[in-house]
Motif scaffolding. Structure first.
Motif, mmCIF file in Angstrom:
data_model
loop_
_atom_site.group_PDB
_atom_site.id
_atom_site.type_symbol
_atom_site.label_atom_id
_atom_site.label_comp_id
_atom_site.label_asym_id
_atom_site.label_seq_id
_atom_site.Cartn_x
_atom_site.Cartn_y
_atom_site.Cartn_z
ATOM 1 N N MET A 46 32.354 34.516 50.593
ATOM 2 C CA MET A 46 32.484 34.491 48.994
ATOM 3 C C MET A 46 31.918 35.745 48.576
ATOM 4 O O MET A 46 31.194 36.271 48.961
ATOM 5 C CB MET A 46 31.583 33.333 48.636
ATOM 6 C CG MET A 46 32.300 31.742 48.859
ATOM 7 S SD MET A 46 31.152 30.490 48.256
ATOM 8 C CE MET A 46 29.916 30.584 49.532
ATOM 9 N N LEU A 47 32.560 35.963 47.321
ATOM 10 C CA LEU A 47 32.120 36.988 46.346
ATOM 11 C C LEU A 47 31.217 36.662 45.439
ATOM 12 O O LEU A 47 31.491 35.295 44.856
ATOM 13 C CB LEU A 47 33.238 37.713 45.935
ATOM 14 C CG LEU A 47 34.248 38.375 46.558
ATOM 15 C CD1 LEU A 47 35.555 38.779 45.838
ATOM 16 C CD2 LEU A 47 33.724 39.564 47.249
ATOM 17 N N PHE A 48 30.004 37.135 44.999
ATOM 18 C CA PHE A 48 29.088 36.868 43.839
ATOM 19 C C PHE A 48 28.794 38.060 43.074
ATOM 20 O O PHE A 48 28.860 39.089 43.766
ATOM 21 C CB PHE A 48 27.873 36.276 44.585
ATOM 22 C CG PHE A 48 27.875 35.026 45.211
ATOM 23 C CD1 PHE A 48 27.570 33.684 44.428
ATOM 24 C CD2 PHE A 48 28.431 34.545 46.258
ATOM 25 C CE1 PHE A 48 27.594 32.549 44.670
ATOM 26 C CE2 PHE A 48 28.332 33.459 46.949
ATOM 27 C CZ PHE A 48 28.135 32.239 45.991
ATOM 28 N N VAL A 49 28.866 37.987 41.775
ATOM 29 C CA VAL A 49 28.640 38.914 40.943
ATOM 30 C C VAL A 49 27.229 38.611 40.082
ATOM 31 O O VAL A 49 26.945 37.664 39.890
ATOM 32 C CB VAL A 49 29.804 39.164 39.933
ATOM 33 C CG1 VAL A 49 30.906 39.850 40.654
ATOM 34 C CG2 VAL A 49 29.826 38.137 39.069
ATOM 35 N N PHE B 129 33.346 24.170 44.654
ATOM 36 C CA PHE B 129 33.558 23.301 43.265
ATOM 37 C C PHE B 129 32.865 24.047 42.130
ATOM 38 O O PHE B 129 31.353 24.106 41.992
ATOM 39 C CB PHE B 129 32.533 22.035 43.580
ATOM 40 C CG PHE B 129 32.870 21.167 42.511
ATOM 41 C CD1 PHE B 129 34.003 19.921 42.452
ATOM 42 C CD2 PHE B 129 32.094 20.986 41.591
ATOM 43 C CE1 PHE B 129 33.996 19.099 41.587
ATOM 44 C CE2 PHE B 129 32.198 20.009 40.500
ATOM 45 C CZ PHE B 129 32.951 18.989 40.358
ATOM 46 N N TYR B 130 33.611 24.785 41.407
ATOM 47 C CA TYR B 130 32.978 25.803 40.692
ATOM 48 C C TYR B 130 33.082 25.320 39.186
ATOM 49 O O TYR B 130 34.272 25.226 38.702
ATOM 50 C CB TYR B 130 33.546 27.203 40.909
ATOM 51 C CG TYR B 130 33.090 28.104 40.155
ATOM 52 C CD1 TYR B 130 31.892 28.597 39.670
ATOM 53 C CD2 TYR B 130 34.234 29.142 39.077
ATOM 54 C CE1 TYR B 130 31.381 29.754 38.706
ATOM 55 C CE2 TYR B 130 33.762 30.094 38.421
ATOM 56 C CZ TYR B 130 32.385 30.370 38.484
ATOM 57 O OH TYR B 130 31.951 31.631 37.444
ATOM 58 N N VAL B 131 31.790 25.083 38.591
ATOM 59 C CA VAL B 131 31.958 24.330 37.022
ATOM 60 C C VAL B 131 31.660 25.559 36.191
ATOM 61 O O VAL B 131 30.770 26.040 36.171
ATOM 62 C CB VAL B 131 30.557 23.570 37.118
ATOM 63 C CG1 VAL B 131 30.584 22.745 35.755
ATOM 64 C CG2 VAL B 131 30.748 22.553 38.212
ATOM 65 N N ILE B 132 32.816 25.606 35.235
ATOM 66 C CA ILE B 132 32.815 26.577 34.236
ATOM 67 C C ILE B 132 32.354 26.235 32.807
ATOM 68 O O ILE B 132 33.254 25.228 32.553
ATOM 69 C CB ILE B 132 34.082 27.494 34.311
ATOM 70 C CG1 ILE B 132 34.539 27.929 35.513
ATOM 71 C CG2 ILE B 132 34.231 28.505 33.401
ATOM 72 C CD1 ILE B 132 36.000 28.433 35.832
ATOM 73 N N TRP C 275 23.183 34.865 39.824
ATOM 74 C CA TRP C 275 24.696 35.356 40.453
ATOM 75 C C TRP C 275 25.698 34.266 40.222
ATOM 76 O O TRP C 275 25.385 33.012 40.232
ATOM 77 C CB TRP C 275 24.140 35.319 42.047
ATOM 78 C CG TRP C 275 23.343 36.562 42.403
ATOM 79 C CD1 TRP C 275 21.927 36.553 42.551
ATOM 80 C CD2 TRP C 275 23.957 37.874 42.860
ATOM 81 N NE1 TRP C 275 21.522 37.987 42.990
ATOM 82 C CE2 TRP C 275 22.831 38.522 43.114
ATOM 83 C CE3 TRP C 275 25.169 38.381 42.805
ATOM 84 C CZ2 TRP C 275 22.738 39.977 43.413
ATOM 85 C CZ3 TRP C 275 25.362 39.554 43.238
ATOM 86 C CH2 TRP C 275 24.282 40.313 43.397
ATOM 87 N N GLN C 276 26.911 34.543 39.914
ATOM 88 C CA GLN C 276 27.856 34.082 39.478
ATOM 89 C C GLN C 276 29.276 34.140 40.748
ATOM 90 O O GLN C 276 29.346 35.113 41.346
ATOM 91 C CB GLN C 276 28.628 34.210 38.268
ATOM 92 C CG GLN C 276 27.870 33.643 37.235
ATOM 93 C CD GLN C 276 27.985 32.187 37.095
ATOM 94 O OE1 GLN C 276 28.785 31.690 37.139
ATOM 95 N NE2 GLN C 276 26.800 31.538 37.013
ATOM 96 N N PHE C 277 29.541 32.806 40.942
ATOM 97 C CA PHE C 277 30.579 32.957 42.091
ATOM 98 C C PHE C 277 31.975 33.575 41.540
ATOM 99 O O PHE C 277 32.167 33.328 40.533
ATOM 100 C CB PHE C 277 30.905 31.358 42.551
ATOM 101 C CG PHE C 277 32.335 31.038 43.471
ATOM 102 C CD1 PHE C 277 32.336 31.724 44.666
ATOM 103 C CD2 PHE C 277 33.391 30.466 42.691
ATOM 104 C CE1 PHE C 277 33.382 31.356 45.559
ATOM 105 C CE2 PHE C 277 34.577 30.323 43.679
ATOM 106 C CZ PHE C 277 34.447 30.865 44.830
ATOM 107 N N ALA C 278 32.512 34.523 42.498
ATOM 108 C CA ALA C 278 33.653 35.161 41.783
ATOM 109 C C ALA C 278 34.926 34.917 42.658
ATOM 110 O O ALA C 278 35.934 35.310 42.050
ATOM 111 C CB ALA C 278 33.294 36.577 41.967
#
Ligand SMILES: [Fe+2]
Length: 384
Positions: free
Chosen positions: A139-142, A278-281, A33-36
Motif C-alpha cells: 500500500m501507498l501512504f502519504v 476499508f478506507y473511511v473518508i 499517515w493516510q492511505f493513498a
C-alpha cells in the motif's frame, strides 16, 4: 486490576458539529499517515494519484527514475490545485490557471511571460512543497509533513497482530471495488467496524462463518487489532466451503478473520480467501464515504467459478434475512453485512438529534474497543 470505563468519552457534538469536524481535519487527518492506494496504481514514470490528507491535497507520482515522490498539490504561483484525481504518464505538471509548469521532481521549469512579467524571479525558490510517501504491505501512504516520522515507526508495532497474508502476492479483484456514501459521521463508521458486540446479533445471518465468541482484540498504540477463528463447521470443510479460492500462503492453523483498524481511518479485512482495505473518508459531520478494494488469489477465472460451485452446498440452506421479511429492498433482509452496517450507522446518526439520545451502557469487553478508540481520537484532538 484496571477499572472498566463505561461512560462515553466523546460528546454528541463530536459527531454532529462542523467545528469538531474542522478541528479533526487539522488535528488528526493533517498529522497522521493516510492511505493513498496500492503500489500497482502507479506503474510507469509520470503516473500519479491525488489524495486528501486533512487540510492538504497531496500528489503522489513516479518520477523519471521510478522513484516515488509526494508533493502538496498546490501551484506556487497563486495556490491553484495542479492536478486532479489520477492519471497516467505525465511528463510535466502544468497548473491550469497560468500554465506555470513543474517537472516530476517538483522543480518549477517554465513561467509564461517570465522575462517581461517576472524579471527578478528565481525559479529555484518556487519548487513544489514536498510531502512524504512510503509503502507498506503493498500500500501507498502519504503524510503532509515532509519530515514525518517513518511509516514503519507508526505501523510496525501492529504487524505481529495482522494476518499472515502477503498482499503483494495477491491481485486486485476489480469487480470487488465499492464506494459507499454513508450519512453518518466517520467515527460512527469506524466504531461500527471495531465493535465486536454486534457481530453475533446484527450479522447473525450474514457473518455466521466466524466464531464471534472467540474474538481476540486489543490496541497497540493507536491501532486496533481483531482476530476471530472460523466457525467449526465452516472450517472443517473449508476447501469446499469457501466461496473464493483459499489464499494459499495462509497456514490452516492461522486461518480466520483479521480485521484491524489502523488509526485513524483505514480498516483491513484479511480472511481465508480475500484481503481488503476499508478506507473511511470524512466528508461532512454527518457524511462519510467508504472505499473498499479487495485482493484475491491470482488464479484463473475458471478456478473461481469452480470454487463458487463447490461452496454452494454449504451456503444453499442459509437464510440471510434477519427478520424473515423477504423484502429485498430492506437492508436488514439484503443478506449483505455491509448494507446492515450502513443501516445502523445512519440510524445512529439520526438518533443523535433527539434529546432522548444517550449511551445507556458500554459492554465490559465487547465494546471496550469503542471506548478506547474514542480516547485515542480525543488525545489527538486535544493535542492538535
Ligand atoms: Fe458490522
Amino acid at each position: 486490576m484496571a477499572m472498566v470505563k463505561t461512560t462515553p468519552v466523546l460528546p454528541v457534538e463530536a459527531y454532529t458539529s462542523q467545528d469538531w469536524f474542522d478541528r479533526e481535519q487539522q488535528a488528526i487527518f493533517s498529522r497522521t499517515w493516510q492511505f493513498a492506494g496500492f503500489v500497482e496504481d502507479l506503474s510507469d514514470p509520470g503516473d500519479y494519484i491525488t489524495v486528501q490528507a486533512g487540510l492538504n491535497n497531496i500528489l503522489v507520482l513516479l518520477d523519471d527514475t521510478r522513484q516515488l515522490r509526494a508533493f502538496h498539490n498546490v501551484c506556487r504561483h497563486r495556490g491553484t490545485q495542479l492536478l486532479r484525481a489520477s492519471g497516467k504518464r505525465k511528463t510535466f505538471l502544468t497548473c491550469p490557471y497560468h500554465d506555470w509548469t513543474y517537472n516530476l521532481k517538483g522543480e518549477l521549469t517554465a513561467v509564461p511571460e517570465r522575462k517581461s512579467q517576472f524579471p527578478d524571479l528565481d525559479l529555484k525558490t518556487l519548487c513544489l512543497h514536498n510531502a512524504s510517501v512510503e509503502t507498506w504491505r503493498g500500500m501507498l501512504f502519504v503524510h503532509p509533513d515532509a519530515d514525518a516520522d517513518p511509516l514503519n515507526q507508526w505501523l510496525g508495532p501492529i504487524e505481529p497482530y495482522l494476518g499472515p497474508h502477503q498482499p503483494e502476492k495477491l491481485v486486485e479483484y476489480v469487480e470487488g471495488r465499492a464506494r459507499h456514501t454513508i450519512h453518518a459521521n466517520w467515527k460512527i463508521v469506524v466504531e461500527n467496524y471495531i465493535d465486536g458486540y454486534h457481530l453475533a446479533h446484527l450479522h447473525a445471518e450474514t457473518l455466521f462463518m466466524y466464531d464471534h465468541r472467540r474474538q481476540q482484540t486489543g490496541f497497540v498504540g493507536h491501532h486496533f487489532h481483531f482476530y476471530e477463528p472460523l466457525a467449526k463447521d465452516y472450517l472443517d470443510g473449508i476447501e469446499d466451503n469457501s466461496p473464493l479460492p483459499l489464499i494459499d500462503h495462509v497456514p490452516k492453523d492461522k486461518i480466520g478473520a483479521y480485521v484491524p483498524m489502523l488509526f485513524p481511518n483505514l480498516g483491513l479485512s484479511e480472511t481465508e480467501s480475500s484481503w481488503s482495505t476499508f478506507y473511511v473518508i470524512p466528508v461532512a459531520p454527518d457524511k462519510s464515504i467508504v472505499e473498499i478494494r479487495t485482493k484475491v488469489m491470482p488464479v484463473s477465472s475458471w478456478t473461481y467459478v469452480a470454487q463458487e460451485w463447490k461452496s454452494w452446498n454449504y451456503f444453499k440452506h442459509r437464510k440471510w434475512d434477519k427478520y424473515g421479511t423477504g423484502d429485498a429492498d430492506d437492508p436488514l433482509a439484503s443478506g449483505d453485512f455491509m448494507a446492515e452496517d450502513i443501516y445502523v450507522c445512519e440510524q445512529q446518526q439520526r438518533s443523535l438529534k433527539t434529546p432522548y439520545f444517550s449511551i445507556g451502557a458500554t459492554a465490559k469487553d465487547l465494546e471496550q474497543s469503542v471506548y478506547q478508540y474514542q480516547r485515542n481520537v480525543l488525545s489527538y484532538f486535544e493535542s492538535g
